[in-house]
Design a protein around this motif. Structure first.
Motif, mmCIF file in Angstrom:
data_model
loop_
_atom_site.group_PDB
_atom_site.id
_atom_site.type_symbol
_atom_site.label_atom_id
_atom_site.label_comp_id
_atom_site.label_asym_id
_atom_site.label_seq_id
_atom_site.Cartn_x
_atom_site.Cartn_y
_atom_site.Cartn_z
ATOM 1 N N GLN A 187 0.800 -1.230 0.000
ATOM 2 C CA GLN A 187 0.000 0.000 0.000
ATOM 3 C C GLN A 187 0.835 1.283 0.000
ATOM 4 O OE1 GLN A 187 -3.692 -0.398 2.666
ATOM 5 N NE2 GLN A 187 -2.251 -1.762 3.680
ATOM 6 N N LEU A 188 2.159 1.180 0.015
ATOM 7 C CA LEU A 188 3.002 2.370 0.151
ATOM 8 C C LEU A 188 3.447 2.919 -1.207
ATOM 9 C CD1 LEU A 188 5.268 1.363 3.158
ATOM 10 C CD2 LEU A 188 3.465 3.088 3.162
ATOM 11 N N SER A 189 3.234 4.222 -1.408
ATOM 12 C CA SER A 189 3.682 4.893 -2.625
ATOM 13 C C SER A 189 5.122 5.382 -2.447
ATOM 14 C CB SER A 189 2.778 6.094 -2.916
ATOM 15 O OG SER A 189 2.995 7.118 -1.935
ATOM 16 N N PRO A 190 5.800 5.786 -3.538
ATOM 17 C CA PRO A 190 7.165 6.329 -3.395
ATOM 18 C C PRO A 190 7.228 7.524 -2.462
ATOM 19 C CG PRO A 190 6.720 5.790 -5.697
ATOM 20 C CD PRO A 190 5.416 5.624 -4.955
ATOM 21 N N LEU A 191 6.221 8.413 -2.528
ATOM 22 C CA LEU A 191 6.218 9.593 -1.647
ATOM 23 C C LEU A 191 6.060 9.171 -0.194
ATOM 24 C CD1 LEU A 191 6.293 12.656 -1.418
ATOM 25 C CD2 LEU A 191 3.798 12.683 -1.733
ATOM 26 N N ASN A 192 5.199 8.196 0.064
ATOM 27 C CA ASN A 192 5.037 7.678 1.425
ATOM 28 C C ASN A 192 6.358 7.144 1.957
ATOM 29 O OD1 ASN A 192 1.811 6.182 0.638
ATOM 30 N ND2 ASN A 192 2.278 8.244 1.340
ATOM 31 N N VAL A 193 7.067 6.377 1.141
ATOM 32 C CA VAL A 193 8.318 5.751 1.568
ATOM 33 C C VAL A 193 9.391 6.799 1.818
ATOM 34 C CG1 VAL A 193 10.162 4.161 0.891
ATOM 35 C CG2 VAL A 193 7.774 3.561 0.455
ATOM 36 N N TRP A 194 9.455 7.830 0.951
ATOM 37 C CA TRP A 194 10.408 8.923 1.197
ATOM 38 C C TRP A 194 10.093 9.593 2.531
ATOM 39 C CZ3 TRP A 194 8.993 14.018 2.001
ATOM 40 C CH2 TRP A 194 10.053 14.889 2.230
ATOM 41 N N ALA A 195 8.804 9.836 2.784
ATOM 42 C CA ALA A 195 8.407 10.508 4.025
ATOM 43 C C ALA A 195 8.773 9.668 5.244
ATOM 44 C CB ALA A 195 6.903 10.796 4.002
ATOM 45 N N ILE A 196 8.622 8.352 5.131
ATOM 46 C CA ILE A 196 8.993 7.469 6.244
ATOM 47 C C ILE A 196 10.491 7.573 6.518
ATOM 48 C CG2 ILE A 196 9.245 5.050 6.931
ATOM 49 C CD1 ILE A 196 6.571 4.549 5.425
ATOM 50 N N ALA A 197 11.289 7.505 5.442
ATOM 51 C CA ALA A 197 12.748 7.573 5.598
ATOM 52 C C ALA A 197 13.188 8.928 6.142
ATOM 53 C CB ALA A 197 13.423 7.292 4.258
ATOM 54 N N PHE A 198 12.703 10.009 5.531
ATOM 55 C CA PHE A 198 13.088 11.351 5.957
ATOM 56 C C PHE A 198 12.606 11.633 7.384
ATOM 57 C CE2 PHE A 198 11.897 15.946 6.168
ATOM 58 C CZ PHE A 198 13.189 16.448 6.229
ATOM 59 N N GLY A 199 11.382 11.204 7.688
ATOM 60 C CA GLY A 199 10.848 11.416 9.037
ATOM 61 C C GLY A 199 11.636 10.689 10.101
ATOM 62 N N CYS A 200 12.221 9.531 9.736
ATOM 63 C CA CYS A 200 13.072 8.808 10.687
ATOM 64 C C CYS A 200 14.431 9.488 10.835
ATOM 65 C CB CYS A 200 13.266 7.360 10.218
ATOM 66 S SG CYS A 200 11.814 6.309 10.430
ATOM 67 N N VAL A 201 14.994 9.964 9.727
ATOM 68 C CA VAL A 201 16.309 10.619 9.764
ATOM 69 C C VAL A 201 16.260 11.871 10.635
ATOM 70 C CG1 VAL A 201 18.000 11.898 8.377
ATOM 71 C CG2 VAL A 201 17.108 9.709 7.540
ATOM 72 N N ILE A 202 15.209 12.680 10.460
ATOM 73 C CA ILE A 202 15.104 13.941 11.195
ATOM 74 C C ILE A 202 14.146 13.790 12.363
ATOM 75 C CG2 ILE A 202 14.429 16.363 11.071
ATOM 76 C CD1 ILE A 202 17.050 15.659 9.661
ATOM 77 N N GLY A 203 14.703 13.766 13.559
ATOM 78 C CA GLY A 203 13.909 13.692 14.774
ATOM 79 C C GLY A 203 14.231 14.861 15.681
ATOM 80 N N TRP A 204 14.032 14.655 16.970
ATOM 81 C CA TRP A 204 14.274 15.719 17.951
ATOM 82 C C TRP A 204 15.697 16.237 17.924
ATOM 83 C CZ3 TRP A 204 18.079 14.703 21.498
ATOM 84 C CH2 TRP A 204 18.458 13.363 21.635
ATOM 85 N N GLY A 205 16.669 15.363 17.615
ATOM 86 C CA GLY A 205 18.073 15.758 17.698
ATOM 87 C C GLY A 205 18.466 16.884 16.770
ATOM 88 N N SER A 206 17.832 16.971 15.605
ATOM 89 C CA SER A 206 18.193 18.011 14.646
ATOM 90 C C SER A 206 17.821 19.399 15.149
ATOM 91 C CB SER A 206 17.501 17.749 13.303
ATOM 92 O OG SER A 206 16.093 17.746 13.464
ATOM 93 N N PHE A 207 16.888 19.487 16.095
ATOM 94 C CA PHE A 207 16.474 20.776 16.659
ATOM 95 C C PHE A 207 17.095 21.046 18.027
ATOM 96 C CE2 PHE A 207 13.341 19.960 13.461
ATOM 97 C CZ PHE A 207 12.929 21.196 13.014
ATOM 98 N N ILE A 208 17.361 19.994 18.784
ATOM 99 C CA ILE A 208 17.881 20.151 20.141
ATOM 100 C C ILE A 208 19.407 20.150 20.180
ATOM 101 C CG2 ILE A 208 17.855 19.209 22.486
ATOM 102 C CD1 ILE A 208 15.158 20.234 21.485
ATOM 103 N N ASN A 209 20.021 19.301 19.362
ATOM 104 C CA ASN A 209 21.466 19.079 19.458
ATOM 105 C C ASN A 209 22.370 20.209 18.978
ATOM 106 O OD1 ASN A 209 21.668 16.693 20.870
ATOM 107 N ND2 ASN A 209 21.446 15.418 19.060
ATOM 108 N N PRO A 210 21.883 21.202 18.194
ATOM 109 C CA PRO A 210 22.789 22.326 17.907
ATOM 110 C C PRO A 210 23.395 22.922 19.173
ATOM 111 C CG PRO A 210 20.949 22.446 16.422
ATOM 112 C CD PRO A 210 20.665 21.295 17.378
#
Length: 487
Positions: free
Chosen positions: A14-37
């Motif tokens: 049931q997953l489209s290419p856009l869905n899969v990109w969003a899953i990957a990108f959403g996993c890569v960017i979490g709280w750390g990208s905003f807190i860890n600077p």
């Protein structure tokens, strides 16, 4: 031998290419990208060191992604790296790979959940709307009942959404990832065009020794006395962030975990991974650079423990800046929870289907076609996050990096073995795979082995202890379960 293709043990496509990109990108960017600077990147590596480390990390991940793109069409089933290792190296190595990947994926859900209270606390100013009810402290971090209730409610909600079907989860993930990109791009443009932006603010550009500066009660005016300088200092600054690249980019490899649910050609996997990695690199680098560029006193803010990116956004844009950060980090946290729920449950579903975990984990919901029991287990484990708090779970960052590195190693090594066995592939792909093996091993060495002169790179003592505990648990579980392993 288990029937891997039975209707009750397969997932819906049931997953489209856009869905899969969003899953990957959403996993890569979490709280750390905003807190860890403010927490890690600026003091450890500065603006320059972080940017170089993130770009190098992205390049390494793209090299490793080539092996994933080769292996997914060969083994288009849930499980990803675990499935690759089983096909190429057998039962024991497959279990080792799967066990460490569980640590990499599952720890990210409770880690993201602990950022929920921090988001509200940062946005509501002095209102402290969640700081009510009983509270206690773990590792110096105050945990309140109000924050705990909200975080647990979100974990339960997003876990339930995953059970309802991967199509619904993919749609929500796509919206969250889109809002995340819009927020970061807007913040970046505002930072680069702000009247407060000043190149001099970037100093010390390679970061500084935070502990020594705090001990000496240093200020922004004299913090350069503790700056990382010279060849050794600069290398140490870059490696301090480069060493955690497997943690920073973990998530693009969630793609093969959902391979059994793709409704498109596997030829698109490579492009989806590369785009997710590049977007991730942009977000990490942009958030860190903007934090320093507009704050003349960021070293003092760092030493005071402030949320540096939020302070920078508010000084630039006022209330809108706080809303922008609130939107971006909320989307990052929620998409991380959604994505790692999916990756963790699919990995455990695959391991269970092959006998590496109890059969209970491989049950598929008849109505929604999702691994319901595996998801329920992920939800239960994740609820520990709001109870333990951010500082305690911060120790799991290193565990996540090790788990991801192990997964990268087995994927690249499996590519080398499969190319030789099947007689396909190209010399270029073989070079990429071998290079990926070397970098994966290098990440493990950087994290585990203290190297003289390189500070802030290897594990802290708590992380070493957690690693030992995880290994012991794995050995005990291996001894109990190994008779059930499928061929």
């Amino acid at each position: 031998m288990r029937n891997n293709e039975s209707e009750s043990n397969t997932l819906k496509r049931q997953l489209s290419p856009l869905n899969v990109w969003a899953i990957a990108f959403g996993c890569v960017i979490g709280w750390g990208s905003f807190i860890n600077p403010g927490k890690k990147f600026l003091p450890n590596s500065g603006v320059a060191g972080t940017a170089i480390a993130m770009v190098l990390g992205a390049l390494v991940m793209i090299i490793i992604a080539a092996s994933y793109a080769y292996m997914v069409p060969k083994h288009p089933k849930a499980g990803g790296e675990f499935t690759f290792a089983k096909a190429c190296f057998g039962k024991g190595p497959a279990y080792l790979c799967g066990w460490f990947l569980v640590a990499a994926y599952l720890t990210n859900v409770p880690m993201n959940s602990t950022a929920i209270g921090l988001i509200v606390d940062g946005i509501d100013g002095s209102a402290d709307i969640l700081k009510f009810g009983f509270h206690y402290s773990i590792a110096g971090f105050e945990i309140y009942m109000g924050e705990m209730i909200l975080a647990m409610a979100i974990l339960l909600l997003f876990g339930y959404l995953n059970i309802l079907g991967v199509q619904k989860a993919g749609f929500i993930q796509t919206i969250l990832s889109g809002l995340l990109i819009v927020s970061v791009v807007t913040l970046t443009i505002a930072g680069l065009t702000s009247a407060k932006a000043n190149g001099l603010n970037l100093e010390p550009i390679w970061g500084f020794d935070k502990a020594a500066a705090m001990a000496a009660n240093a200020t922004t005016e004299n913090v350069n006395e503790f700056a990382h300088v010279g060849t050794q200092g600069i290398i140490s600054a870059i490696l301090a962030t480069f060493a955690i690249a497997p943690w920073a980019y973990v998530g693009f490899d969630a793609i093969p975990q959902a391979a059994e649910e793709f409704n498109f050609s596997f030829k698109k996997v490579s492009g989806i991974m590369v785009v997710a990695i590049l977007f991730g690199c942009f977000v990490y680098t942009a958030n860190n650079t903007v934090s320093a560029l507009v704050l003349a006193n960021w070293p003092e803010r760092v030493m005071a423990g402030d949320w540096v990116l939020l302070v920078a956004a508010e000084e630039m844009l006022g209330t809108f800046g706080k809303v922008l950060i609130g939107t971006g980090v909320s989307c990052a946290v929620l998409s991380g929870i959604m994505g790692f729920y999916l990756a963790s449950s699919r990995l455990m579903f695959s391991m269970s289907r092959d006998g590496y975990l109890p059969k209970w984990f491989s049950a598929v919901d008849k109505k929604h076609g999702t691994p319901k029991n595996a998801m329920i287990f992920c939800i239960i484990i994740s609820l520990s996050g709001p109870i333990l708090g951010r500082e305690a779970l911060g120790w799991f960052v290193d565990m996540c990096a090790i788990g991801a590195s192990v997964g990268y190693f087995f994927t690249c090594a499996s590519t080398v073995v499969t190319m030789k066995r099947d007689g396909d592939g190209t010399p270029f792909l073989k070079t990429m795979a071998v290079t990926g093996v070397c970098f994966s091993l290098a990440f493990v060495v950087l994290q585990l082995v203290p190297i003289p002169g390189l500070s802030g790179v290897h594990f802290g003592k708590e992380s070493y202890l957690l690693l030992i505990v995880w290994i012991v648990l794995g050995l005990l579980f291996y001894g109990k379960q190994k008779k059930q392993f499928a061929n």
